[in-house]
Design a protein around this motif. Structure first.
Motif, PDB file in Angstrom:
ATOM      1  N   GLY A  30       0.811  -1.194   0.000  1.00  0.00           N
ATOM      2  CA  GLY A  30       0.000   0.000   0.000  1.00  0.00           C
ATOM      3  C   GLY A  30       0.848   1.248   0.000  1.00  0.00           C
ATOM      4  O   GLY A  30       2.080   1.185   0.023  1.00  0.00           O
ATOM      5  N   PRO A  31       0.222   2.413   0.025  1.00  0.00           N
ATOM      6  CA  PRO A  31       0.956   3.679  -0.022  1.00  0.00           C
ATOM      7  C   PRO A  31       1.736   3.949   1.261  1.00  0.00           C
ATOM      8  O   PRO A  31       1.352   3.484   2.340  1.00  0.00           O
ATOM      9  CB  PRO A  31      -0.150   4.719  -0.226  1.00  0.00           C
ATOM     10  CG  PRO A  31      -1.381   4.084   0.299  1.00  0.00           C
ATOM     11  CD  PRO A  31      -1.240   2.613   0.030  1.00  0.00           C
ATOM     12  N   TYR A  32       2.807   4.699   1.129  1.00  0.00           N
ATOM     13  CA  TYR A  32       3.658   5.013   2.282  1.00  0.00           C
ATOM     14  C   TYR A  32       4.322   6.371   2.050  1.00  0.00           C
ATOM     15  O   TYR A  32       4.339   6.897   0.935  1.00  0.00           O
ATOM     16  CB  TYR A  32       4.711   3.929   2.510  1.00  0.00           C
ATOM     17  CG  TYR A  32       5.563   3.638   1.306  1.00  0.00           C
ATOM     18  CD1 TYR A  32       5.258   2.582   0.451  1.00  0.00           C
ATOM     19  CD2 TYR A  32       6.660   4.435   1.002  1.00  0.00           C
ATOM     20  CE1 TYR A  32       6.021   2.327  -0.668  1.00  0.00           C
ATOM     21  CE2 TYR A  32       7.437   4.184  -0.112  1.00  0.00           C
ATOM     22  CZ  TYR A  32       7.120   3.133  -0.942  1.00  0.00           C
ATOM     23  OH  TYR A  32       7.880   2.888  -2.058  1.00  0.00           O
ATOM     24  N   MET A  98      11.900   7.988   9.021  1.00  0.00           N
ATOM     25  CA  MET A  98      10.620   7.437   9.478  1.00  0.00           C
ATOM     26  C   MET A  98       9.823   7.009   8.263  1.00  0.00           C
ATOM     27  O   MET A  98       9.767   7.735   7.262  1.00  0.00           O
ATOM     28  CB  MET A  98       9.845   8.495  10.286  1.00  0.00           C
ATOM     29  CG  MET A  98       8.541   7.965  10.883  1.00  0.00           C
ATOM     30  SD  MET A  98       7.104   8.155   9.796  1.00  0.00           S
ATOM     31  CE  MET A  98       6.604   9.811  10.254  1.00  0.00           C
ATOM     32  N   VAL A  99       9.241   5.855   8.342  1.00  0.00           N
ATOM     33  CA  VAL A  99       8.363   5.362   7.283  1.00  0.00           C
ATOM     34  C   VAL A  99       6.942   5.318   7.829  1.00  0.00           C
ATOM     35  O   VAL A  99       6.690   4.717   8.882  1.00  0.00           O
ATOM     36  CB  VAL A  99       8.784   3.960   6.802  1.00  0.00           C
ATOM     37  CG1 VAL A  99       7.774   3.436   5.777  1.00  0.00           C
ATOM     38  CG2 VAL A  99      10.173   4.006   6.201  1.00  0.00           C
ATOM     39  N   HIS A 100       6.037   5.970   7.137  1.00  0.00           N
ATOM     40  CA  HIS A 100       4.627   5.988   7.540  1.00  0.00           C
ATOM     41  C   HIS A 100       3.833   5.065   6.635  1.00  0.00           C
ATOM     42  O   HIS A 100       3.793   5.259   5.416  1.00  0.00           O
ATOM     43  CB  HIS A 100       4.065   7.412   7.455  1.00  0.00           C
ATOM     44  CG  HIS A 100       2.607   7.487   7.749  1.00  0.00           C
ATOM     45  ND1 HIS A 100       2.075   7.224   9.003  1.00  0.00           N
ATOM     46  CD2 HIS A 100       1.539   7.780   6.953  1.00  0.00           C
ATOM     47  CE1 HIS A 100       0.772   7.356   8.967  1.00  0.00           C
ATOM     48  NE2 HIS A 100       0.423   7.698   7.741  1.00  0.00           N
ATOM     49  N   ARG A 104      -2.143   1.282   7.403  1.00  0.00           N
ATOM     50  CA  ARG A 104      -2.169   0.832   8.794  1.00  0.00           C
ATOM     51  C   ARG A 104      -2.120   1.997   9.777  1.00  0.00           C
ATOM     52  O   ARG A 104      -2.404   1.831  10.961  1.00  0.00           O
ATOM     53  CB  ARG A 104      -1.001  -0.110   9.081  1.00  0.00           C
ATOM     54  CG  ARG A 104      -1.092  -1.443   8.378  1.00  0.00           C
ATOM     55  CD  ARG A 104      -0.010  -2.372   8.887  1.00  0.00           C
ATOM     56  NE  ARG A 104      -0.178  -3.731   8.390  1.00  0.00           N
ATOM     57  CZ  ARG A 104       0.558  -4.754   8.786  1.00  0.00           C
ATOM     58  NH1 ARG A 104       1.497  -4.579   9.688  1.00  0.00           N
ATOM     59  NH2 ARG A 104       0.351  -5.954   8.285  1.00  0.00           N
ATOM     60  N   GLY A 105      -1.707   3.171   9.289  1.00  0.00           N
ATOM     61  CA  GLY A 105      -1.567   4.307  10.194  1.00  0.00           C
ATOM     62  C   GLY A 105      -0.458   4.108  11.201  1.00  0.00           C
ATOM     63  O   GLY A 105      -0.540   4.568  12.341  1.00  0.00           O
TER      64      GLY A 105
END
Length: 119
Positions: A30-32, A98-100, A104-105
């Protein structure tokens, strides 16, 4: 689970350059967002955003680093970079990747690497 390991920090003179690396392991479906933050002692914000790159390739820089820093990704090596040129004493800070994970938030943080700009 995503793990991040930063490297490349150190002591550099004003006007000098450093390249920070953030090696990643694990996968996100998914997107990140891929981010670089920094923090100095006594800073009001716990972490100050330096730059980010979306999974679609959009890039954003904080005003105080525009034209000096470049964020990039080597997808094959799964490594995020921050090329820092024209360093100033006020860039002295701990730098964190940091990877968001958007779906999943969840935020994944590295342990940080110290950059000190001083003559």
């Amino acid at each position: 689970q995503v793990q991040l390991v930063e490297s490349g920090g150190g002591l550099v003179q004003p006007g000098g350059s450093l390249r920070l690396s953030c090696a990643t392991s694990g996968n996100i479906s998914g997107p990140y967002l891929l981010n670089w933050f920094r923090q100095t002692p006594g800073q009001r914000k716990l972490h100050e955003l330096v730059a980010f790159m979306s999974s679609r390739g959009a890039v954003h820089y904080a005003d105080f680093v525009k034209g000096r820093f470049t964020i990039s990704l080597d997808a094959a090596k799964k490594t995020l970079y921050l090329q820092m040129n024209g360093l100033k004493p006020e860039d002295t800070a701990g730098y964190y990747c940091m990877v968001h994970d958007v779906w999943r938030g969840v935020d994944y943080w590295g342990q940080g690497t110290q950059v000190t700009v001083s003559s």
